[in-house]
Design a protein around this motif. Structure first.
Motif: not given
Length: 859
Positions: A280-308
């Motif tokens: 419960k509370g786990e999500l699965a994914g493909l291993v692209a780079s192996p290792g272990l980590a622990i820390g705060p979860l941060v969402s990342y998203q940048l909008s595209l530059p504004a153009v006319p």
């Protein structure tokens, strides 16, 4: 039906839902290789003619029809995807080749249920395979729109300049081939054959002797003619090509027609998620780079530059686009140079790939079309790359889909040049952040990595993407392809302390305090041991029973030599000289080569440097080196065999190598040696050149052990050689008869197979008392394998620079004599899996070491 002499209207051949051709889940249709057009997801069970014309092709399996109008336009109607494999089951053709049809006439009836069960999709493309001087106007129908049978669907207009048949001058070449395509020469391979002819600017013809004794012939420019040959698997063909690149075109055509097709829409086995029981509370994914980590979860998203949205005219906007592309290209070139200087070869290759894509004329042309519709340069570029990204994502090919992030990177870079707004700054990340994003472009990954996150989790992406490559190069644990649920969960868990297990492919969003404490302790232990190994990296690797093992580095050139020295390498076990010969129009000069080799020697400060002579052939080719076409290139002219046909290449390279100082630290290694005579001839030539150059010193000369014959005859080679070095990648390939380039065999092509281990043992035994034996294959970097290699008697291991500290640390925990006593039992096992299991269990029981996939924990 034709509205006038200047336009041609195509009717909907069936009621259905509109699917843009670039969104069709088949790379040949989506890439527009066959031609432009549209597709319909059918709502009926009868396919009709979209215009007046002659039926010039009916597929043997009844799934495809080609019509030709009086104006010469050829149209392909392809019922469903992968329906060729049904062999006509569920389809009733109602016309034959030569029939004249009117718009709306029925072409075939089909059982939609039967096709849906056997085909990958019912989506039916309508493609202009031969425009004959006509141009397709943009469709007014939107994706998902429903159209009715007979409704106007596409419009073509006559262009000012009529297209003419391709005529190629130059040499004429012929080649017999046997067709190995299980489904015969259907639309997909026919389109690729035409692409080969156009890419090489040749006239390419396929001839086939039919059962009546007549010779049927078709030019590759005509898809209908190719498909009308009705060729099936096993057919004997004669290919004819005329043009300056006739032989190269025949090489490519032969590879296409003699290589059995694989399923293009499925993911490679190595990239699929294994069935795992998630807590419960786990999500699965493909291993692209192996290792272990622990820390705060941060969402990342940048909008595209504004153009006319709206532009200031076609001339103004095209000039802006060209200028922006030029600036981005220059920035990428500078980034590539900088990465190369810093030894970051993975990043340098990615920047080079982005530059090549930036210059893609099709992308620029697509943006130009949007500019012609009144859009600004920035918006046109966004639309063009959006469409290409959709095409790649829908291709069903994981390698193509993995390139979407690269497209997004180019999209952002160019739009930033065309935007007046200040660029959005990367938010500051908290310490040890686990960054979550839908996707990251390579440049975004570099920016995020500068803040040293503890790990990455991506909803999309793939294990072969450039982001995955960069994450591995930087040692950042990373999971990809986690799905949309990742983003939803991230919104709920932002700021929470999570556990990223990029060894078992899972993210724990709600770990207990006990779990967090356990993982934190494991991470601390690994960091401590990694730091300890790094601190001792420049010290010799001496086993518990007193054997001193040299741990050297595999490098791609002088730029990585300094990285090897800094990592604590005892020398260079393999410098791949072919990097100097690739990506050039002609072979590098003697001066160019000598300068590069000298720089590598100076970077190592007197430590030995082994430089492998040019290793070209099989999977590595040079555009300026004409190698004969053979059915199996891996068994053809490559390595040492190249010198008989191209002695001038060896002559120049040997002179360049003899030009370095001091020669005492230079070791020259000959690849793909199969018998001692090849080594003797190079030594003789080396001696002649050294005398001509007035040299007193001589470099050491060694041979690679990559083929079974060399391993079995190691004693005679060792008498002549100054050293032997085992290339485990090729030795495994040739011993097990498993192509190292075949992803479906990767897991089974294991160096720990008892047969491969016996050849390694034979090499060591044969060289005993004559010369040292090293291993420069990828297996030397696997600590588990490295320990066994040393126990077998290997004197030197050569690994990637970053692996040097860990491998040295592993060797310091090894009692090689004790492990050597286990070798007879290991060699008696059935397969590589059994050897790995037994070896791991023995190491654990004897408390020598606890090997994991990512690190070494000291004994």
């Amino acid at each position: 039906m034709s509205d006038s002499n200047q336009s041609l209207t195509l009717q909907a051949p069936i009621s259905g839902v509109v699917v843009p051709l670039i969104a069709v889940p088949d790379p040949v249709f989506a890439s527009l290789t066959l031609g432009e057009g549209i597709a319909l997801d059918p709502l009926g069970e009868c396919l009709h003619a979209p215009c007046d014309g002659e039926v010039v092709q009916c597929a043997r399996t009844h799934h495809a029809f080609t019509l030709k109008t009086k104006a010469g336009v050829e149209l392909l109607l392809h019922l469903g995807l992968d329906t060729v494999e049904l062999n006509g089951k569920g389809i009733e053709p109602l016309v034959s080749v030569g029939d004249q049809v009117r718009a709306g006439d029925p072409l075939c009836r089909f059982d939609a249920d039967a096709l849906a069960r056997g085909a990958s999709a019912l989506i039916t493309p309508l493609v202009i395979t031969e425009a004959a001087g006509w141009q397709l106007l943009p469709s007014k129908h939107r994706e998902g729109e429903r159209v009715s049978l007979g409704e106007p669907l596409l419009v073509l207009t006559r262009t000012a300049v009529e297209q003419s048949n391709r005529r190629a001058d130059g040499p004429l070449a012929e080649r017999p081939v046997t067709l190995a395509l299980a489904s015969g020469l259907h639309a997909r391979p026919a389109a690729r054959l035409r692409a080969i002819a156009r890419e090489h600017s040749v006239s390419l013809t396929v001839q086939h002797e039919c059962s009546t004794g007549n010779i049927d012939s078709a030019n590759a420019d005509s898809l209908s003619a190719l498909m009308n040959l009705g060729l099936v698997e096993g057919a004997t063909l004669r290919l004819t090509a005329q043009g300056e690149a006739a032989e190269a075109a025949l090489d490519a055509a032969e590879r296409l027609l003699t290589t059995p097709e694989v399923e293009e829409h499925s993911a490679p086995p190595s990239a699929t998620l294994t069935a795992a029981v998630l807590n419960k509370g786990e999500l699965a994914g493909l291993v692209a780079s192996p290792g272990l980590a622990i820390g705060p979860l941060v969402s990342y998203q940048l909008s595209l530059p504004a153009v006319p949205l709206v532009g200031e005219g076609e001339a103004v906007e095209m000039a802006r686009l060209e200028e922006a592309l030029l600036r981005v290209g220059e920035a990428l070139a500078q980034a590539e140079v900088q990465a190369t200087r810093q030894g970051q070869s993975a990043e340098a290759e990615i920047f080079a790939a982005h530059r090549a894509w930036l210059e893609d004329p099709d992308l620029v042309a697509a943006a130009g079309d949007h500019i012609g519709e009144g859009h600004s340069a920035g918006h046109a570029w966004r639309e063009a790359l959006d469409a290409e990204a959709v095409r790649l994502a829908a291709s069903g090919n994981m390698l193509l889909a993995a390139r979407v992030a690269d497209l997004r990177d180019l999209q952002r870079r160019v739009m930033a040049e065309l935007s007046d707004d200040q660029q959005e700054a990367l938010p500051e990340l908290p310490k040890n952040a686990i960054v979550v994003a839908e996707e990251l472009t390579p440049s975004e990954l570099v920016a995020v990595a500068s803040q040293r996150p503890a790990g990455l989790c991506l909803a999309g992406g793939g294990t072969t993407s450039h982001v995955a490559i960069l994450a591995r190069a930087r040692g950042i644990p990373c999971l990809v392809a986690m799905g949309a649920s990742l983003i939803d969960a991230a919104h709920r868990a932002t700021g929470e302390s999570v556990i990223l297990d990029a060894e078992n492919g899972r993210l724990a969003l709600t770990p207990s305090p006990t779990q967090r404490a356990e993982v934190a302790e494991r991470i601390d232990t690994r960091l401590h041991e990694a730091e300890r190994a790094k601190a001792l990296a420049h010290e010799p690797a001496i086993t518990l029973d007193g054997r001193k093992i040299e741990v050297c580095a595999n490098i791609g050139g002088a730029a990585e030599a300094r990285l090897a020295a800094d990592s604590g390498a005892d020398g260079v076990g393999l410098l791949r000289s072919e990097f100097l010969f690739l990506e050039r129009d002609s072979a590098p000069s003697e001066i160019t080569q000598c300068d590069e080799y000298q720089a590598a020697l100076e970077a190592l400060g007197g430590k030995p440097v082994i430089i492998r002579t040019l290793d070209i052939g099989a999977d590595k080719q040079l555009p300026y080196l004409r190698l004969p076409s053979v059915p199996n290139p891996a068994l053809g002219v490559r390595g040492a065999r190249l010198w008989a046909s191209h002695p001038e290449l060896l002559e120049t390279q040997l002179r360049a190598l003899l030009g370095v100082t001091p020669l005492e630290t230079l070791h020259i290694m000959l690849p793909m040696v199969s018998e001692v005579g090849e080594l003797r001839e190079v030594r003789r030539r080396l001696e002649v050149l050294a005398c001509e150059m007035g040299l007193d010193a001589r470099p050491r000369l060694g041979a690679m052990i990559e083929v079974p014959s060399a391993a079995l005859c190691a004693r005679s080679l060792a008498v002549e050689a100054d050293f032997l070095s085992i290339g485990t990648n090729d030795l495994t390939q040739y011993t097990l008869a498993m192509d190292r380039e075949d992803p479906t065999l990767t897991a089974r092509a294991d160096v720990l197979h008892p047969a491969v281990l016996r050849l390694i043992q034979a090499t060591v035994d044969g060289a005993q008392g004559h010369c040292p034996v090293g291993v420069c294959g990828a297996a030397a970097g696997d600590e588990l394998v490295a320990l066994l290699l040393v126990a077998l008697g290997v004197d030197e291991l050569s690994v990637e620079p970053a692996r040097v500290p860990a491998v040295k640390a592993a060797l310091r925990c090894l009692n090689a004599t004790a492990l050597a006593d286990e070798i007879p039992e290991l060699l008696a096992l059935d397969d590589a899996a059994a050897v790995r299991q037994h070896l791991s269990a023995w190491l654990a029981q004897t408390n020598h070491t606890d090997i994991t996939t990512t690190t070494l924990e000291r004994c």
